[in-house]
Every structure is written in C-alpha cells, then in structure tokens.
Design an enzyme around this catalytic site. Sequence first.
Site, PDB file in Angstrom:
ATOM      1  N   SER A 104       0.828  -1.198   0.000  1.00  0.00           N
ATOM      2  CA  SER A 104       0.000   0.000   0.000  1.00  0.00           C
ATOM      3  C   SER A 104       0.873   1.263   0.000  1.00  0.00           C
ATOM      4  CB  SER A 104      -0.969  -0.043   1.185  1.00  0.00           C
ATOM      5  OG  SER A 104      -2.011   0.877   1.025  1.00  0.00           O
ATOM      6  N   HIS A 256      -7.399  -5.947  -0.106  1.00  0.00           N
ATOM      7  CA  HIS A 256      -6.219  -5.085  -0.043  1.00  0.00           C
ATOM      8  C   HIS A 256      -5.085  -5.694   0.787  1.00  0.00           C
ATOM      9  CE1 HIS A 256      -4.035  -1.355  -0.338  1.00  0.00           C
ATOM     10  NE2 HIS A 256      -4.027  -1.180   0.965  1.00  0.00           N
TER      11      HIS A 256
END
Length: 278
Positions: A104, A256
């Site tokens: 991320s 994610h």
Amino acid sequence: MEKAHFYCSKMNILGVNVHYEVYERDRLNPVIVLIHGFLSSSFSFRKIIPLLEKDFTIIAIDLPPFGKTEKSTKFVHSYTNMARVVIELIQALQISKAFLVGHSMGGQVSLNAAKQRPDLFEKVVLLCSAGYTKGVSPTLKFGSYVPYFYLCIKHWLASQGILKNLNNVVHDQSLIDQEMMDGYMEPFLDNRIFMALNRMIRDHEGDLPAEELKLIEQPSLLIWGNEDKVVPITIGERLRKDLPNSSFVSFKHTGHLVPEEKPEHVSEKIGNFIFQAQ
C-alpha cells in the site's frame, strides 16, 4: 527446522527513534526489507515472515509515526523522507544490497527508495501499492495548522472503528479475529500518533507521477487482490505500464491485505521473483 535468529531494536534516524525487526538464519541469505502501509505496521507481515525467513534475511521497519516507532511532530512525514529512513537504516546495518517489499503506502515509499538509491535496492515488490494520488487538498492542509485538529483525526478514525476498517481491506472477513483486531489497533492507543498524523497531512507530497515511475529501472513485481477496494486493480495495471521492467499478478477473491489473505501465494511469488535471473 531451526528458526531464524530474531531481534528487534530502535535506531535514531533523522531525529526519530525508528523501530525495526530482524529475522536472520544465514548471513549469506539475500536481504528483504518489508515496508508496511498507512495506518499499519510490521504486524501486517506476520504471516509471510515465517514463510520467507528460511531463504531470506528479513528486516521489517515501522515507518514514522506507525507501529512501535516514535510518534514525532517534528519529523517531516513525506514519502521522500520515509524513503531516506529506510535507506539510512539499511546502510547503518552495513547492508550493501537489498530487495524491497512494500504494501500500500509502503509501495510508494519503496518506489521512492528505489529511485533515490538504485545501487542499493536490486528489485521491488509492490503489494497493492498506492499510486497516482495527488497531495493533500489545500483545505485539509490548512486544517492541519488549526490547534487541536488532531482531535478531529482521532474522532474520525474512532468513528470508522477497527472492525469496519478491517472489513474494508479484507475480502474474506472470516479471517478477522481478536488477534488481528488487537494487532492493528495497538499503535493507536498512544495519543501522540494523532498529533503525528496531523503533521503527516501537512507533509504529504503525493505519489510519484508517471514520468518519474518510467525512470525506475529495477525489476518490479506487482501483486494485487482482484477485490481490492482501497487501491483498485486498475491502479496496479497502470503501474505495470509505467514501470519499465515490471510484471503483474493478481489473486481472485482477495482484498487489499494480500499478505494476510494469501500469505503462501505471496511468499512464493516473492521468492521466485527475487531468485530468478535478471
């Protein structure tokens, strides 16, 4: 099989006490540097570290102001500066070559570090990396100068709640248990993190633009979750086009937090990528 030697420590870098963890079985093993995402910590790699420590020396860093690293309001919390923290730590540990794995926001920090020191970092693995976002809006940046604005940040994060946040980043919500919630929540029990996040709003310079990505020549592997709601797979496909020496893989039914949801698959892809001849 004998486990890797583990130790954790703190090092003062750019005026901040930075927490890092080292897992080492053999000094001759290649070095992987794990860089976590926003509102996260090295805790997010807890499932892939045991799978990688046989073949690699692993260094997991808690970026300022996250995890167990000092929550400073004086440190400039830009990606450029966070990359400098990574670089200076690796140099202080007398490591001359390493591989970056960033999740991320940590993907952007990894790209910044690779751009600054192509001689130090041989390859980059991006796990659902942030990409193409601009800097913080002028209104929010102005707000960060208002006294006690950090309390607004605290209130907003509290209103989201740890369970809601985890539901947003994990596709298979059956994986969410008390250990997971406690691990991601722990750094936020220290009130100083909200003051540091206030400073981070002020310092955030945005992601690397396409013209700079195209100058990063190290081989890069992009790993994505098809159901990523935080950084959609379209961002990964765009990064794939802009990074000149990159490859791309995605997993179905995955959100994610790919290191949490697909640790075996992610570890295998990382190992194959690092050991393959260039």
